[in-house]
Every structure is written in structure tokens, then in C-alpha cells.
Design a protein around this motif. Structure first.
Motif, PDB file in Angstrom:
ATOM      1  N   ARG A  21      39.897  54.220  45.664  1.00  0.00           N
ATOM      2  CA  ARG A  21      39.440  53.013  44.970  1.00  0.00           C
ATOM      3  C   ARG A  21      39.056  53.253  43.735  1.00  0.00           C
ATOM      4  O   ARG A  21      38.380  54.197  43.330  1.00  0.00           O
ATOM      5  N   GLY A  22      39.533  52.375  42.616  1.00  0.00           N
ATOM      6  CA  GLY A  22      38.933  52.654  41.291  1.00  0.00           C
ATOM      7  C   GLY A  22      39.928  53.400  40.459  1.00  0.00           C
ATOM      8  O   GLY A  22      39.517  53.681  39.261  1.00  0.00           O
ATOM      9  N   HIS A  23      41.041  54.186  40.972  1.00  0.00           N
ATOM     10  CA  HIS A  23      41.957  54.922  40.400  1.00  0.00           C
ATOM     11  C   HIS A  23      43.322  54.858  40.528  1.00  0.00           C
ATOM     12  O   HIS A  23      44.004  54.249  41.570  1.00  0.00           O
ATOM     13  N   GLY A  24      44.174  55.214  39.688  1.00  0.00           N
ATOM     14  CA  GLY A  24      45.578  55.416  39.770  1.00  0.00           C
ATOM     15  C   GLY A  24      45.970  54.000  40.023  1.00  0.00           C
ATOM     16  O   GLY A  24      45.758  52.919  38.986  1.00  0.00           O
ATOM     17  N   ALA A  25      46.986  53.651  40.922  1.00  0.00           N
ATOM     18  CA  ALA A  25      47.469  52.402  41.226  1.00  0.00           C
ATOM     19  C   ALA A  25      46.794  51.618  42.280  1.00  0.00           C
ATOM     20  O   ALA A  25      47.156  50.633  42.670  1.00  0.00           O
ATOM     21  N   SER A  26      45.757  52.141  42.647  1.00  0.00           N
ATOM     22  CA  SER A  26      44.808  51.343  43.471  1.00  0.00           C
ATOM     23  C   SER A  26      44.007  50.506  42.854  1.00  0.00           C
ATOM     24  O   SER A  26      43.801  50.580  41.625  1.00  0.00           O
ATOM     25  N   GLY A  27      43.389  49.353  43.379  1.00  0.00           N
ATOM     26  CA  GLY A  27      42.722  48.381  42.761  1.00  0.00           C
ATOM     27  C   GLY A  27      41.183  49.094  42.069  1.00  0.00           C
ATOM     28  O   GLY A  27      40.607  49.916  42.843  1.00  0.00           O
ATOM     29  N   ALA A  28      40.763  48.389  41.162  1.00  0.00           N
ATOM     30  CA  ALA A  28      39.441  49.037  40.687  1.00  0.00           C
ATOM     31  C   ALA A  28      38.341  47.813  40.461  1.00  0.00           C
ATOM     32  O   ALA A  28      38.044  47.260  39.263  1.00  0.00           O
ATOM     33  N   PRO A  29      37.755  47.283  41.439  1.00  0.00           N
ATOM     34  CA  PRO A  29      36.801  46.092  41.609  1.00  0.00           C
ATOM     35  C   PRO A  29      35.746  46.683  40.724  1.00  0.00           C
ATOM     36  O   PRO A  29      35.248  47.682  40.563  1.00  0.00           O
ATOM     37  N   SER A  30      35.118  45.717  39.995  1.00  0.00           N
ATOM     38  CA  SER A  30      33.896  46.020  39.249  1.00  0.00           C
ATOM     39  C   SER A  30      32.643  46.121  40.111  1.00  0.00           C
ATOM     40  O   SER A  30      32.468  45.656  41.180  1.00  0.00           O
TER      41      SER A  30
END
Length: 268
Positions: free
Chosen positions: A62-71
Motif C-alpha cells: 500500500r502506498g507504493h508502485g502500482a498499488s493505491g496510495a491513500p492519504s
């Protein structure tokens, strides 16, 4: 048959988690969990050797590469449950786990909270605790206020690799630099918050899976003492120190792979 597939799942809280399989579908599955500021490609150099023995499941945290990065802040519980949801979606009941740095904390979490999903654990260049929590607040705030990842990227690289690898145009280091510069600040800040808030010094005693702890002799992020303390906490854990800084899988690839493969393939 060797398969190479890339895809993604969506977690219960609506975040995309990208993953990739490499290797023979008939071999035991080895899950690889990456550090903050990297993606699943941090293991590229080790893939050719590892697929001789395992089917590899890599994912972008989570938060990296092609995954989502929610705040906002992430939690270690959420990062661990991302893995559980990934295994559930793929129909994988039980896997070996190899995690480095943040990935090593996730590996600890899996051994503590879902030991039935884990066969053997390799926990590399990590710690059961990286406090005090207050030390993380300023870096998180500064990163979110920064215009880009440039300063943070250089700090990470200097902490990850020895000076000899940072001189000139080292192709491997340049790959990590490109990944860092492309990583969203929200992902790094959210992950730092998870590191700020976790403490597994007591609960790591619950890990019953066969465990190998690897540390870097010259690691300034998670010291060899951190590794030694973790190995002393996990019942029956083995401990080995490599002559590396933080990215032991890259800098000390040969010895790293020898230790990992020997441990994961030995007879029970």
C-alpha cells in the motif's frame, strides 16, 4: 510451466494492491514483502535464483508502485491485512514469507496474528520496534510539505547502500533511485506512520513458525543489534549477520540467497 502474471485486488477498504507471480505453479509459494520506498522490483535481482525453488508472489505494498496510495497514516494491522486479503483472493492457504525492512515487520505481524497462513518466515533487516514514536513526526510532516521526493530519495539511498555502490552510475542503485522519485509522498508518509506506531517487542514471542532473522553488520536503519534482539525474542529463531548495509538482498545477494534458500528448503 513457468508463469509470469501481473494483476491486482481491491481490499476491503477500497485500495488497489498490485501483485505478480513468477515461476512454476507446482512449486511452493514464497511471498516477498518490500521495504518503504520500493516496489516489487526490489527483488528483481534475486528472482532468477529463487524461482528454481519457489513460485514467487510479489506485491506492491500500500502506498507504493502500482498499488493505491491513500492519504493519512497507515497501520501495521492494515498492512498485514492487505497481505491476508491478497492470499484470500488468490486462494492461497499457506505460504513462505520473506520480508525486508517494512516487509520484515509485515512478516512478523503475519507470524503473530495469522500463523496458520505462514509456513516459514525469513525476516531481514528489520526490528520489533523502531521508537520512540515522536522521532517520526517531524520527518512525516517535512515530507508532506516537500515539493517532491528528491531529498528523501537521497537520504534513503545513503542509508540503504555502501558508499562504493553510490559512487558513479551504478545501474542497480539508479533503479532504486527512479523508484523512489516516482513513489508518492503520501505512501511513504503513511508507511512511516505505521512504523511510528508499531511495537512488537512483546507479541513477537508468539511467533511459532520456523524463523530466520537476517541482519546487516553495517545497517544504520535497523542495526544488527535490532536483529539480534528480534531473534532472541522469537522462540527458536535462527540468526545470521551479513557484511552489508540495509539492502542485504542486493548488496550481499549471494550469501543472502544461500541463507534464504537453505532455510526454506531444509527438511522439517
Amino acid at each position: 510451466m513457468t508463469s509470469r502474471t501481473r494483476a491486482a485486488i481491491t481490499t476491503g477498504d477500497g485500495v488497489r494492491i498490485a501483485y505478480r507471480f513468477d515461476g512454476d505453479e507446482n512449486k511452493p509459494v514464497l511471498l516477498l514483502s518490500n521495504s518503504i520506498g520500493t516496489d516489487l522490483h526490489m527483488w528483481d535481482g534475486q528472482v532468477p535464483d529463487l524461482i528454481r525453488h519457489f513460485r514467487l508472489l510479489r506485491y506492491d505494498a500500500r502506498g507504493h508502485g502500482a498499488s493505491g496510495a491513500p492519504s493519512g497514516p497507515y497501520s501495521m494491522d492494515r498492512l498485514g491485512r492487505d497481505v491476508v486479503e491478497l492470499l484470500d483472493a488468490l486462494g492461497l492457504e499457506r505460504v513462505h514469507v520473506l520480508g525486508l525492512s517494512l516487509g520484515g515487520v509485515v512478516a512478523q505481524w503475519l507470524g503473530i496474528y495469522v500463523p496458520e497462513r505462514v509456513d516459514r518466515l525469513v525476516i531481514s533487516n528489520t526490528a520489533a520496534y523502531l521508537g520512540p514514536a515522536s522521532q517520526w513526526d517531524r520527518p512525516i510532516a517535512e515530507l508532506l510539505e516537500a515539493p517532491d521526493m528528491q531529498v528523501t530519495a537521497e537520504r534513503f539511498l545513503n542509508n540503504w547502500f555502501p558508499a562504493r555502490m553510490l559512487r558513479g552510475d551504478n545501474e542497480v542503485v539508479e533503479g532504486f533511485r527512479r523508484t523512489l522519485l516516482a513513489t508518492r509522498r503520501e505512501g511513504v508518509a503513511g508507511s512511516w506512520a505505521a512504523v511510528r506506531d508499531y511495537d512488537l517487542r512483546r507479541t513477537a514471542t508468539l511467533i511459532q513458525n520456523p524463523t530466520l532473522v537476517i541482519a546487516g553488520e553495517h545497517d544504520t536503519v535497523t542495526s544488527a543489534d535490532h536483529g539480534k534482539e528480534l531473534a532472541a525474542t522469537v522462540p527458536g529463531a535462527r540468526f545470521t549477520v551479513l557484511p552489508t548495509v540495509h539492502m542485504a538482498n542486493v548488496e550481499g545477494q549471494t550469501k543472502f540467497l544461500e541463507a534464504v534458500v537453505a532455510f526454506l528448503t531444509e527438511e522439517s
